[in-house]
Motif scaffolding. Sequence first.
Motif, PDB file in Angstrom:
ATOM      1  N   SER A  33       0.828  -1.207   0.000  1.00  0.00           N
ATOM      2  CA  SER A  33       0.000   0.000   0.000  1.00  0.00           C
ATOM      3  C   SER A  33       0.865   1.261   0.000  1.00  0.00           C
ATOM      4  CB  SER A  33      -0.916  -0.007   1.224  1.00  0.00           C
ATOM      5  OG  SER A  33      -1.611   1.195   1.337  1.00  0.00           O
ATOM      6  N   ARG A  37       1.315   4.329  -2.764  1.00  0.00           N
ATOM      7  CA  ARG A  37       1.205   5.743  -2.412  1.00  0.00           C
ATOM      8  C   ARG A  37       2.425   6.533  -2.883  1.00  0.00           C
ATOM      9  NH1 ARG A  37      -1.027   5.547   3.809  1.00  0.00           N
ATOM     10  NH2 ARG A  37      -2.940   4.405   3.355  1.00  0.00           N
ATOM     11  N   ASP A  40       2.066   7.697  -6.399  1.00  0.00           N
ATOM     12  CA  ASP A  40       1.137   8.819  -6.564  1.00  0.00           C
ATOM     13  C   ASP A  40       1.613  10.106  -5.896  1.00  0.00           C
ATOM     14  OD1 ASP A  40      -0.557   7.160  -7.983  1.00  0.00           O
ATOM     15  OD2 ASP A  40      -1.718   6.592  -6.209  1.00  0.00           O
ATOM     16  N   TYR A  50       7.288   7.937   3.508  1.00  0.00           N
ATOM     17  CA  TYR A  50       6.827   6.606   3.099  1.00  0.00           C
ATOM     18  C   TYR A  50       7.994   5.619   3.049  1.00  0.00           C
ATOM     19  CZ  TYR A  50       2.197   8.372   1.670  1.00  0.00           C
ATOM     20  OH  TYR A  50       0.933   8.910   1.633  1.00  0.00           O
TER      21      TYR A  50
END
Length: 97
Positions: A33, A37, A40, A50
């Motif tokens: 996940s 992200r 994007d 992240y």
Amino acid sequence: MFVDIWNARLSEAENARASLTSQIKDMEKQIESLLDRIVDATSSSVISAYETRIDKLERQKITLLDQADRSKPRGHLDDFIEPALAFLVSPFSLYPK
């Protein structure tokens, strides 16, 4: 009695291993996940956050994999029961005369 204890330990080890495997799968989903992200994201600070989180999850995953590997039973019942039974038959044979 030995067999009952052995079977209980095997059951505990299997339950622990199943729990660890479930946690590892959850971490893999979280990592996937976060990777989605990152694709994007446009801010470099968000991407860095992240990546830091992914690194932390990867380290936790390695720890869980190690724990799962160590939860496997080592040896067989026969390897452990024979010395115990031999001792119970003649406990004084272990002491020097």
